[in-house]
Design a protein around this motif. Structure first.
Motif, mmCIF file in Angstrom:
data_model
loop_
_atom_site.group_PDB
_atom_site.id
_atom_site.type_symbol
_atom_site.label_atom_id
_atom_site.label_comp_id
_atom_site.label_asym_id
_atom_site.label_seq_id
_atom_site.Cartn_x
_atom_site.Cartn_y
_atom_site.Cartn_z
ATOM 1 N N LEU A 1 0.822 -1.216 0.000
ATOM 2 C CA LEU A 1 0.000 0.000 0.000
ATOM 3 C C LEU A 1 0.853 1.260 0.000
ATOM 4 O O LEU A 1 0.388 2.323 -0.362
ATOM 5 C CB LEU A 1 -0.928 0.003 1.221
ATOM 6 C CG LEU A 1 -2.096 -0.979 1.158
ATOM 7 C CD1 LEU A 1 -2.830 -1.013 2.479
ATOM 8 C CD2 LEU A 1 -3.049 -0.612 0.038
ATOM 9 N N ALA A 2 2.118 1.131 0.429
ATOM 10 C CA ALA A 2 2.963 2.325 0.522
ATOM 11 C C ALA A 2 3.740 2.589 -0.772
ATOM 12 O O ALA A 2 4.258 3.677 -0.958
ATOM 13 C CB ALA A 2 3.925 2.213 1.701
ATOM 14 N N VAL A 3 3.850 1.569 -1.648
ATOM 15 C CA VAL A 3 4.528 1.797 -2.925
ATOM 16 C C VAL A 3 3.539 2.462 -3.875
ATOM 17 O O VAL A 3 2.459 1.951 -4.086
ATOM 18 C CB VAL A 3 5.020 0.465 -3.543
ATOM 19 C CG1 VAL A 3 5.597 0.710 -4.915
ATOM 20 C CG2 VAL A 3 6.038 -0.185 -2.651
ATOM 21 N N PRO A 4 3.906 3.632 -4.408
ATOM 22 C CA PRO A 4 2.973 4.322 -5.283
ATOM 23 C C PRO A 4 2.635 3.476 -6.519
ATOM 24 O O PRO A 4 3.527 2.928 -7.161
ATOM 25 C CB PRO A 4 3.723 5.586 -5.692
ATOM 26 C CG PRO A 4 4.842 5.710 -4.746
ATOM 27 C CD PRO A 4 5.153 4.362 -4.232
ATOM 28 N N VAL B 1 1.551 4.196 -9.506
ATOM 29 C CA VAL B 1 2.018 4.634 -10.808
ATOM 30 C C VAL B 1 3.432 4.141 -11.072
ATOM 31 O O VAL B 1 3.781 3.740 -12.179
ATOM 32 C CB VAL B 1 1.968 6.172 -10.888
ATOM 33 C CG1 VAL B 1 2.313 6.639 -12.272
ATOM 34 C CG2 VAL B 1 0.609 6.663 -10.488
ATOM 35 N N PHE B 2 4.237 4.119 -10.012
ATOM 36 C CA PHE B 2 5.620 3.707 -10.158
ATOM 37 C C PHE B 2 5.726 2.294 -10.721
ATOM 38 O O PHE B 2 6.472 2.018 -11.643
ATOM 39 C CB PHE B 2 6.319 3.775 -8.802
ATOM 40 C CG PHE B 2 7.739 3.327 -8.859
ATOM 41 C CD1 PHE B 2 8.713 4.204 -9.298
ATOM 42 C CD2 PHE B 2 8.095 2.057 -8.510
ATOM 43 C CE1 PHE B 2 10.020 3.802 -9.360
ATOM 44 C CE2 PHE B 2 9.395 1.640 -8.577
ATOM 45 C CZ PHE B 2 10.368 2.516 -9.002
ATOM 46 N N LEU B 3 4.955 1.401 -10.135
ATOM 47 C CA LEU B 3 4.981 0.003 -10.556
ATOM 48 C C LEU B 3 4.601 -0.116 -12.032
ATOM 49 O O LEU B 3 5.187 -0.897 -12.782
ATOM 50 C CB LEU B 3 3.999 -0.780 -9.690
ATOM 51 C CG LEU B 3 4.299 -2.252 -9.548
ATOM 52 C CD1 LEU B 3 5.601 -2.444 -8.811
ATOM 53 C CD2 LEU B 3 3.164 -2.927 -8.811
ATOM 54 N N ILE C 1 4.843 2.194 -14.473
ATOM 55 C CA ILE C 1 5.860 2.717 -15.372
ATOM 56 C C ILE C 1 6.967 1.697 -15.512
ATOM 57 O O ILE C 1 7.459 1.410 -16.601
ATOM 58 C CB ILE C 1 6.414 4.041 -14.824
ATOM 59 C CG1 ILE C 1 5.285 5.048 -14.750
ATOM 60 C CG2 ILE C 1 7.538 4.541 -15.671
ATOM 61 C CD1 ILE C 1 5.552 6.181 -13.831
ATOM 62 N N PHE C 2 7.334 1.107 -14.380
ATOM 63 C CA PHE C 2 8.393 0.113 -14.388
ATOM 64 C C PHE C 2 8.039 -1.053 -15.299
ATOM 65 O O PHE C 2 8.822 -1.437 -16.174
ATOM 66 C CB PHE C 2 8.628 -0.373 -12.959
ATOM 67 C CG PHE C 2 9.512 -1.571 -12.895
ATOM 68 C CD1 PHE C 2 10.871 -1.433 -13.068
ATOM 69 C CD2 PHE C 2 8.983 -2.831 -12.708
ATOM 70 C CE1 PHE C 2 11.694 -2.533 -13.035
ATOM 71 C CE2 PHE C 2 9.797 -3.937 -12.673
ATOM 72 C CZ PHE C 2 11.153 -3.789 -12.837
ATOM 73 N N ALA D 1 -8.298 4.507 -16.436
ATOM 74 C CA ALA D 1 -8.401 5.797 -17.111
ATOM 75 C C ALA D 1 -7.240 6.702 -16.730
ATOM 76 O O ALA D 1 -6.646 7.362 -17.584
ATOM 77 C CB ALA D 1 -9.732 6.467 -16.764
ATOM 78 N N VAL D 2 -6.888 6.716 -15.431
ATOM 79 C CA VAL D 2 -5.791 7.577 -14.984
ATOM 80 C C VAL D 2 -4.481 7.138 -15.629
ATOM 81 O O VAL D 2 -3.685 7.962 -16.078
ATOM 82 C CB VAL D 2 -5.685 7.549 -13.442
ATOM 83 C CG1 VAL D 2 -4.397 8.203 -12.989
ATOM 84 C CG2 VAL D 2 -6.865 8.271 -12.828
ATOM 85 N N PHE E 1 -4.270 8.283 -19.062
ATOM 86 C CA PHE E 1 -4.013 9.713 -19.102
ATOM 87 C C PHE E 1 -2.529 10.003 -18.903
ATOM 88 O O PHE E 1 -1.952 10.870 -19.550
ATOM 89 C CB PHE E 1 -4.831 10.429 -18.027
ATOM 90 C CG PHE E 1 -4.605 11.904 -17.990
ATOM 91 C CD1 PHE E 1 -5.126 12.724 -18.967
ATOM 92 C CD2 PHE E 1 -3.843 12.466 -16.982
ATOM 93 C CE1 PHE E 1 -4.904 14.076 -18.940
ATOM 94 C CE2 PHE E 1 -3.619 13.824 -16.960
ATOM 95 C CZ PHE E 1 -4.158 14.630 -17.932
ATOM 96 N N LEU E 2 -1.887 9.251 -18.002
ATOM 97 C CA LEU E 2 -0.467 9.486 -17.738
ATOM 98 C C LEU E 2 0.406 8.843 -18.813
ATOM 99 O O LEU E 2 1.623 9.007 -18.808
ATOM 100 C CB LEU E 2 -0.088 8.943 -16.362
ATOM 101 C CG LEU E 2 -0.700 9.683 -15.171
ATOM 102 C CD1 LEU E 2 -0.326 9.004 -13.877
ATOM 103 C CD2 LEU E 2 -0.233 11.129 -15.145
ATOM 104 N N PHE F 1 0.543 5.448 -19.600
ATOM 105 C CA PHE F 1 0.988 4.074 -19.383
ATOM 106 C C PHE F 1 -0.207 3.140 -19.387
ATOM 107 O O PHE F 1 -0.696 2.746 -18.357
ATOM 108 C CB PHE F 1 1.712 3.933 -18.051
ATOM 109 C CG PHE F 1 2.706 5.007 -17.832
ATOM 110 C CD1 PHE F 1 3.912 4.975 -18.505
ATOM 111 C CD2 PHE F 1 2.438 6.050 -16.996
ATOM 112 C CE1 PHE F 1 4.822 5.982 -18.316
ATOM 113 C CE2 PHE F 1 3.348 7.063 -16.799
ATOM 114 C CZ PHE F 1 4.543 7.031 -17.462
#
Lengths: 301, 314
Positions: free
Chosen positions: A141-144, A146-148, A150-151, A234-235, A238-239, A241
């Motif tokens: 829950l603490a790892v954002p 979006v980061f995952l 993109i990776f 959807a988000v 938008f970003l 990915f």
């Protein structure tokens, strides 16, 4: 006791039969009395029919861009206009609805099932296993999110299947926490102790007694998870990915259309946004109503 | 109580370590090498080796992780090769603007959501309740960026009330004293949080209304207005502590999205640009920072709640 003469022949002697009803019937009845729940179900049925059966009656080409018909306003041969590649918006909403709903449904079910088994095991065995397993939930829950994404999108080519796995990977933690909490109270119940006394194995207790008793939480969670994954999709689109342009979905249509908002091409934005909001609202309605229904079951028990 | 705080601190440390380990590992699993990325494809083997040696990239992974942790403890978040600056110095100029955006929108959403949520609970199933639920359901069911989209369409494009572009090189203080450009970003972020906050406040106030002390207060003849103010409002405000602590990850993700929409110069936009230019060091630094803020937020919420609510004993 003398029975009053029945006025209505349809009514059995002794008055109207009041069904004591099973728990399930009670839940269904409370659910059906909730107007918003009915609205939610109707919307979901309509949207699913529209997305999956729509293309049968309304043929459009969603594979070959038509550069002679880009950014057309609604009217004529395309009732909702066309986008910047000349794709018919109405047809694309059906096509996009299919992948959006597939992603939402798959992620909702997978993440809940994973969280369910994980949470039940963690809560049932307790002690150090519970402590360790719950720390993994905290970390997740603490790892954002979006980061995952993109990776992963750097290593693998985004596809529908991968996207489902990724979204499930970031959304099983909440169901796990909920089920674990419930398991903590379920495992002290008499019937669980009875199974244990009779020599039932832990796996039997978890899968035959604990998990079936969390059904309320599970059903409610699935609906909210479906709604949330449609929004997250959807988000991500938008970003930048998400799925490739060959796999249209409401999120990608919305974020593509945003680029042209300044030009006044409203038809590229609002239909997709409308379908997202409508579907998510519908699933939230259903989830809320289910929550109330299961609460009623608990109160009247 | 002390035992609880110590145990909870221990958990927080473990989770923080887990977050750093996962993000660190993920970054090192990425294909391609940092050296190739930075000094280019035509670099000779010697140049690559020298680069790796200089940045300690040829030492074992566990050692690199250890070095990373040590640097982190010294407050160093890493080095951006593409910008030739440390991530800290990059963030030092961004964070005040983030605090401005996040803080203003948090305050704004609480100012609206807390009274509205409590009013909805008091007048449950009345007109106010239905209207409030309708609004928050609508906002809650939209992708975060589209709230911003609608505001831009309405207030920037159709009616030119507020600009949709934020000046890039101004300080937080300047933005605070010349707030016109930040109205739309703050409002968008506030509305997104408002949806979740008002729903939370409503259900928490409904729970409070069902408590025995509410009945006692009414039974002893306290006027309804005082019952609501002294008992309902004060107890419902307790829930705000939990609410704010737990919604930190949502607020941070919201900040990233809103900054990307408005090109608002902050850590979120920095992160977004880093993803576009594959600046992994910046991504790593910001991810770890976000993870730590989340963990600390949860920790403070738990401890704060335990301190404020005398019924909780550990």
């Amino acid at each position: 006791m003398e029975s009053a003469p029945s006025q209505d022949p349809a009514l059995p002697e002794g008055g109207e039969v009041v069904s004591t009803g099973s728990a399930w019937r009670l839940i269904l009845r409370t659910f059906a009395q909730n107007k918003l729940a009915i609205v939610g179900v109707v919307i979901v049925v309509l949207v699913v029919t529209f997305s999956f059966l729509g293309p049968v009656f309304y043929h459009t080409d969603q594979f070959n861009p038509n550069l002679s018909a880009v950014n057309l306003p609604p009217g004529g041969s395309s009732p909702l206009g066309t986008d910047q590649s000349g794709f018919d918006i109405l047809g694309r909403i059906m096509e996009g609805g299919r992948s959006t709903l597939e992603v939402g449904l798959a992620v909702g079910v997978i993440s809940t099932v994973v969280g369910l088994v994980y949470g039940a095991i963690s809560g049932f065995f307790g002690k150090w296993l519970d402590i360790v397993m719950m720390r993994f939930v905290d970390i997740g829950l603490a790892v954002p999110v979006v980061f995952l994404f993109i990776f992963m999108s750097r290593i693998y080519k985004p596809s529908l299947g991968l996207l489902i796995v990724l979204l499930a990977l970031v959304s099983w933690q909440i169901p796990a926490r909920l089920v674990r909490g419930e398991t903590l109270s379920l495992r002290t119940r008499e019937y669980v102790q009875a199974v244990r006394v009779m020599g039932g194995k832990s796996s039997r207790i978890i899968f035959r007694h604990i998990i079936p008793n969390t059904i309320g939480t599970i059903v409610v969670t699935v609906t909210f998870q479906i709604a949330n994954s449609i929004l997250t999709l959807a988000v991500l689109q938008f970003l930048g990915f998400g799925l490739p342009p060959t796999q249209p979905n409401w999120g990608s249509m919305l974020s593509d259309g945003t680029t042209f908002l300044q030009d006044g091409f409203w038809w590229q934005v609002y239909p997709a946004l409308g379908f997202i909001v409508l579907t998510v609202v519908a699933f939230n309605f259903i989830g809320d109503a289910l929550q109330d229904s299961f609460d009623v079951r608990l109160q009247e028990r | 109580m002390t035992g609880f705080i110590v145990r909870r601190l221990g958990q927080a440390v473990v989770v923080t370590l887990g977050v750093t380990a996962i993000t660190f590992l993920l970054l090192h699993l990425l294909p391609g090498s940092l050296a190739r990325e930075i000094i280019g494809n035509r670099a000779t083997a010697q140049e690559i080796a020298a680069f790796n040696h200089q940045w300690g990239l040829n030492s074992p992974l566990w050692y690199q992780y250890w070095k990373f942790l040590v640097e982190l403890l010294h407050g160093n978040l890493g080095y951006s090769f593409s910008k030739n600056r440390t991530t800290d110095s990059l963030l030092a100029s961004e964070l005040p603007r983030d605090l401005l955006l996040g803080g203003l929108s948090l305050v704004l959403s609480l100012i609206i959501a807390v009274p509205v949520g409590i009013a909805q609970a008091v007048k449950r199933n009345g007109l106010v309740d239905y209207a409030g639920t309708g609004v928050s359901f609508f906002l809650y069911s939209m992708p975060q960026f589209s709230v911003a989209l609608l505001l831009v369409q309405l207030l920037a494009i159709t009616y030119h009330v507020f600009p949709a572009i934020v000046p890039q090189n101004e300080s937080a203080i300047y933005l605070l004293t010349h707030p016109r450009p930040i109205v739309l970003p703050v409002l968008s972020l506030a509305l997104v949080s408002y949806a979740a906050f008002s729903r939370f406040m409503r259900s928490s106030a409904i729970d409070t209304l069902a408590q025995d002390y509410m009945r006692t207060a009414r039974a002893k003849g306290l006027p309804e207005r005082l019952v609501l103010w002294r008992h309902l409002v004060r107890n419902s405000l307790l829930a705000v502590v939990t609410l704010v602590g737990l919604s930190i990850p949502t607020i941070l993700t919201g900040t990233l999205i809103i900054e990307a929409v408005f090109n608002y110069p902050g850590a979120g936009l920095e992160y977004y640009n880093a993803t576009l230019s594959n600046d992994y060091q910046v991504m790593l630094g910001i991810t770890v920072l976000v993870g730590m803020v989340t963990v600390v937020g949860n920790l403070l919420a738990d401890i704060g709640y335990a301190l404020l609510d005398p019924r909780i004993r550990y």
